[in-house]
Design a protein around this motif. Structure first.
Motif, short mmCIF file in Angstrom:
data_model
loop_
_atom_site.label_atom_id
_atom_site.label_comp_id
_atom_site.label_asym_id
_atom_site.label_seq_id
_atom_site.Cartn_x
_atom_site.Cartn_y
_atom_site.Cartn_z
N SER A 1 -83.54 24.33 74.80
CA SER A 1 -84.75 23.55 74.54
C SER A 1 -85.02 22.54 75.64
O SER A 1 -86.16 22.28 75.99
N ALA A 2 -83.98 21.97 76.24
CA ALA A 2 -84.16 21.04 77.35
C ALA A 2 -84.73 21.76 78.56
O ALA A 2 -85.61 21.24 79.25
N ALA A 3 -84.28 22.98 78.82
CA ALA A 3 -84.79 23.75 79.95
C ALA A 3 -86.24 24.16 79.72
O ALA A 3 -87.04 24.17 80.64
N VAL A 4 -86.59 24.50 78.50
CA VAL A 4 -87.95 24.91 78.19
C VAL A 4 -88.92 23.75 78.40
O VAL A 4 -90.02 23.93 78.90
N GLN A 5 -88.51 22.55 78.08
CA GLN A 5 -89.38 21.39 78.25
C GLN A 5 -89.68 21.13 79.72
O GLN A 5 -90.73 20.63 80.06
N ALA A 6 -88.76 21.47 80.63
CA ALA A 6 -88.94 21.21 82.05
C ALA A 6 -89.84 22.25 82.73
O ALA A 6 -90.27 22.03 83.84
N VAL A 7 -90.11 23.37 82.08
CA VAL A 7 -90.91 24.43 82.68
C VAL A 7 -92.38 24.04 82.67
O VAL A 7 -92.92 23.66 81.64
N LYS A 8 -93.02 24.16 83.85
CA LYS A 8 -94.45 23.87 83.95
C LYS A 8 -95.19 25.19 84.04
O LYS A 8 -94.64 26.18 84.54
N PRO A 9 -96.43 25.24 83.61
CA PRO A 9 -97.19 26.48 83.73
C PRO A 9 -97.34 26.87 85.20
O PRO A 9 -97.45 26.01 86.06
#
Length: 65
Positions: free
Chosen positions: A18-26
């Protein structure tokens, strides 16, 4: 007498994904026509190097260093 305490196990996050998913930008999308601005070739500077992006006769994109 010397006593030692056992080593503590490493701390692991409860939800590392979940921490990695939050850092992903479109991903930004731009059309090749807009990028090339009517031309068939352009140069891109990156990390001190120059790359050439060109449109081939078969209308494919090729990036070379």
């Amino acid at each position: 007498m010397i006593t030692t305490t056992p080593a503590m196990p490493p701390v692991v996050a409860a939800h590392p994904v979940s921490a990695a998913v939050q850092a992903v930008k479109p991903i930004k999308r731009i059309s090749s026509a807009s990028l090339m601005e009517g031309g068939r070739e352009l140069e891109i500077e990156h990390a001190g190097r120059t790359y050439r992006l060109r449109i081939t006769q078969l209308n494919k994109l090729i990036l070379t260093a």
